[in-house]
Design a protein around this motif. Structure first.
Motif, PDB file in Angstrom:
ATOM      1  N   ARG A  94       8.006 -18.624  -8.610  1.00  0.00           N
ATOM      2  CA  ARG A  94       8.868 -19.567  -7.877  1.00  0.00           C
ATOM      3  C   ARG A  94       9.905 -18.850  -7.013  1.00  0.00           C
ATOM      4  NH1 ARG A  94      11.446 -22.744 -12.576  1.00  0.00           N
ATOM      5  NH2 ARG A  94      11.512 -20.597 -13.362  1.00  0.00           N
ATOM      6  N   ASP A  95       9.957 -17.557  -7.096  1.00  0.00           N
ATOM      7  CA  ASP A  95      10.857 -16.733  -6.295  1.00  0.00           C
ATOM      8  C   ASP A  95      10.035 -15.616  -5.666  1.00  0.00           C
ATOM      9  OD1 ASP A  95      13.037 -15.369  -5.236  1.00  0.00           O
ATOM     10  OD2 ASP A  95      13.561 -14.405  -7.134  1.00  0.00           O
TER      11      ASP A  95
ATOM     12  N   LEU B 295      16.365 -20.610 -11.934  1.00  0.00           N
ATOM     13  CA  LEU B 295      15.030 -20.223 -12.386  1.00  0.00           C
ATOM     14  C   LEU B 295      14.959 -20.190 -13.913  1.00  0.00           C
ATOM     15  CD1 LEU B 295      14.362 -17.354  -9.837  1.00  0.00           C
ATOM     16  CD2 LEU B 295      13.090 -19.502  -9.954  1.00  0.00           C
ATOM     17  N   ASP B 296      15.985 -19.644 -14.541  1.00  0.00           N
ATOM     18  CA  ASP B 296      15.991 -19.543 -16.001  1.00  0.00           C
ATOM     19  C   ASP B 296      16.019 -20.931 -16.633  1.00  0.00           C
ATOM     20  OD1 ASP B 296      16.463 -17.989 -18.587  1.00  0.00           O
ATOM     21  OD2 ASP B 296      18.238 -19.282 -18.523  1.00  0.00           O
TER      22      ASP B 296
ATOM     23  N   ALA C 134      16.227 -13.499  -6.675  1.00  0.00           N
ATOM     24  CA  ALA C 134      17.101 -13.777  -7.814  1.00  0.00           C
ATOM     25  C   ALA C 134      17.854 -12.545  -8.291  1.00  0.00           C
ATOM     26  CB  ALA C 134      16.282 -14.368  -8.968  1.00  0.00           C
TER      27      ALA C 134
ATOM     28  N   GLY D 104      12.909 -23.047 -15.951  1.00  0.00           N
ATOM     29  CA  GLY D 104      11.795 -22.458 -16.696  1.00  0.00           C
ATOM     30  C   GLY D 104      11.824 -22.866 -18.158  1.00  0.00           C
TER      31      GLY D 104
ATOM     32  N   ASP E  52       8.941 -13.932 -10.945  1.00  0.00           N
ATOM     33  CA  ASP E  52       8.690 -15.368 -11.091  1.00  0.00           C
ATOM     34  C   ASP E  52       8.019 -15.866  -9.818  1.00  0.00           C
ATOM     35  OD1 ASP E  52       8.962 -18.212 -11.236  1.00  0.00           O
ATOM     36  OD2 ASP E  52      10.665 -17.986 -12.593  1.00  0.00           O
TER      37      ASP E  52
END
Length: 483
Positions: free
Chosen positions: A9-10, A25-26, A15, A29, A7
């Motif tokens: 974003r990471d 994140l999940d 994560a 998202g 991801d």
């Protein structure tokens, strides 16, 4: 040919070892993909067309990262990983900063009316923790470095003497490192406390990185402390308000710790803050040695460069944290307030500035190049404002010798009145008054207001400092206990 499914974003893939981050994140998202119709708080419902991007990324722990039924599965997993990393057997994540952690540990330490051996250059949160818990302070004071006017450590002998004179004390509470990065003999203090049969609690707000890189001291638990609170948002790359409270339960009761923590924490913790604590913990576990090494190298280079400037010095030595940069201006004659103004204008506002001292916060997020650039801007400003060298003056925050008349809790709930400053001298303070920076109280509830204290506060204000927490920051009046 392989593709990286990580991801964006990471970027470092944290994560995989950070359950709260993975959940954040999940969930966010799924929000971005339009897969959720949110029927829980927060009221912005993840929309950014109402108040704008200020709510971006905000997700609650309960009802987003974890179920609304307070299952706490993910939280317990993340906190367990942090406990293992720091060698604790109890850990909680706070979204109310080290302030909350300090108050929770005060509530866990003793019973109303019991004495506690505690540092006098404490954060205001500890004073308010004494109010909440009804503990009576027995103050111990740090040594003051005559060259810089800054505080060193509380001597172990001072704690031993206090414990010997107050055998019913329930705990020892110290701050290490200090606001300016000076460190003490935590292991010696732990031994002194344990010899007296009480726990050592350490406000280690600035020490989340201790123990994770060469050249850094061990963290307080590794040195023998029974509990510590540390700010993930100060030394680690976590969101503002993120903190950890960690303890060993040989001398502190785990159930009491839980009750104390919950009594003063929110029932609606921000999942985004908690996920950032989890992510910072995973980063520290995985890359801490490398990133802390870069931090120490960058600070060492900055100290060396600054010392090349005539009259300019830095706080240094074996009792000063290697990742802390404290710039001493007295030898240059430059006024810290003017240097601070230049740094603000350059977009480089420091954490603290007074007449003789500049303290920027340097963390593992700073590259060596960024720190070097900051150092050059600082030097240019010092040269611009250079004047006649002067001796350093110790702030009243470090040198205060309080006269406690009432316990903080008694003073907090006592009837009070507002009187002119001249009439306040000789009365008992009903309020907490502190020059900021550094925010360490000169007057606390229950302490005698002296002419020296009033003069010191006025001197701090006249020299460009802000008077914090007082009902009247102009110092024309004070709130005192009705007698």
């Amino acid at each position: 040919m392989t593709t990286d499914s990580r991801d964006a974003r990471d970027p470092l893939g944290l994560a995989a070892g950070a359950p709260l981050l993975a959940a954040w994140l999940d969930w966010t998202g799924r929000v971005e993909a339009g897969q959720l119709t949110i029927m829980t708080t927060p009221g912005h419902k993840q929309r950014q067309d109402l108040v704008g991007a200020v709510v971006a990324g905000d997700a609650p722990l309960y009802g987003a990262l974890d179920t609304i039924k307070l299952a706490d599965r993910l939280r317990a997993d993340a906190e367990g990983r942090a406990a293992a990393l720091w060698g604790a057997d109890w850990c909680r994540f706070s979204v109310a900063g080290s302030t909350h952690g300090n108050q929770a540990l005060c509530l866990a330490a003793g019973r109303p009316g019991q004495e506690v051996i505690i540092t006098r250059i404490l954060h205001r949160s500890l004073l308010l923790g004494l109010v909440l818990a009804g503990l009576r302070p027995v103050w111990v004071r740090p040594e003051i470095d005559p060259g810089s006017g800054l505080p060193g450590a509380v001597p172990v002998r001072a704690v031993r003497d206090a414990l010997a004179a107050h055998r019913d004390a329930c705990a020892v509470i110290l701050g290490d490192p200090s606001y300016v990065g000076t460190t003490g003999d935590v292991a010696g203090h732990a031994q002194a406390a344990h010899d007296a049969g009480v726990p050592l609690i350490v406000d280690a707000a600035w020490a989340a990185h201790f123990g994770f890189g060469a050249g850094l001291p061990p963290h307080p638990l590794a040195a023998g402390a029974d509990a510590m609170v540390t700010s993930a948002h100060k030394a680690l790359p976590a969101c503002t308000q993120g903190a950890l409270v960690l303890a060993r339960t040989e001398r502190l009761d785990a159930a009491r710790l839980d009750r104390a923590f919950e009594a003063t924490h929110t029932t609606s913790p921000a999942g985004s803050i908690m996920a950032s604590i989890d992510a910072a913990r995973e980063l520290l576990a995985r890359d801490g040695a490398r990133l802390c090494g870069r931090l120490v190298r960058g600070v060492a280079a900055a100290r060396k460069r600054l010392r090349q400037v005539p009259g300019l010095d830095v706080l240094d030595g074996p009792a000063v944290e290697a990742g802390k940069l404290v710039v001493l201006l007295a030898g240059t004659g430059a006024h810290g307030g003017k240097v601070e103004a230049d740094l603000i204008a350059a977009g480089m506002a420091p954490e603290m500035a007074d007449r003789d001292t500049i303290v920027p916060i340097v963390t593992m997020a700073d590259s060596e190049e960024q720190l070097a650039a900051f150092t050059e801007v600082l030097i240019e400003s010092v040269e611009r404002h250079r004047g006649e060298p002067r001796p350093a003056a110790a702030s009243a925050s470090w040198t205060v010798a309080p006269r406690t008349v009432l316990a903080p809790r008694e003073a907090f709930f006592a009837a009070n009145e507002t009187v002119p400053a001249a009439a306040a001298v000789g009365r008992v303070s009903a309020e907490l008054v502190a020059p900021y920076p550094p925010g360490v109280p000169v007057l606390a509830p229950g302490e005698l207001i002296t002419a020296d204290a009033v003069a010191a506060l006025r001197d701090a204000a006249a020299d460009g400092g802000r008077i914090a927490y007082a009902a009247d920051p102009t110092l024309a009046t004070f709130q005192v206990i009705v007698t």
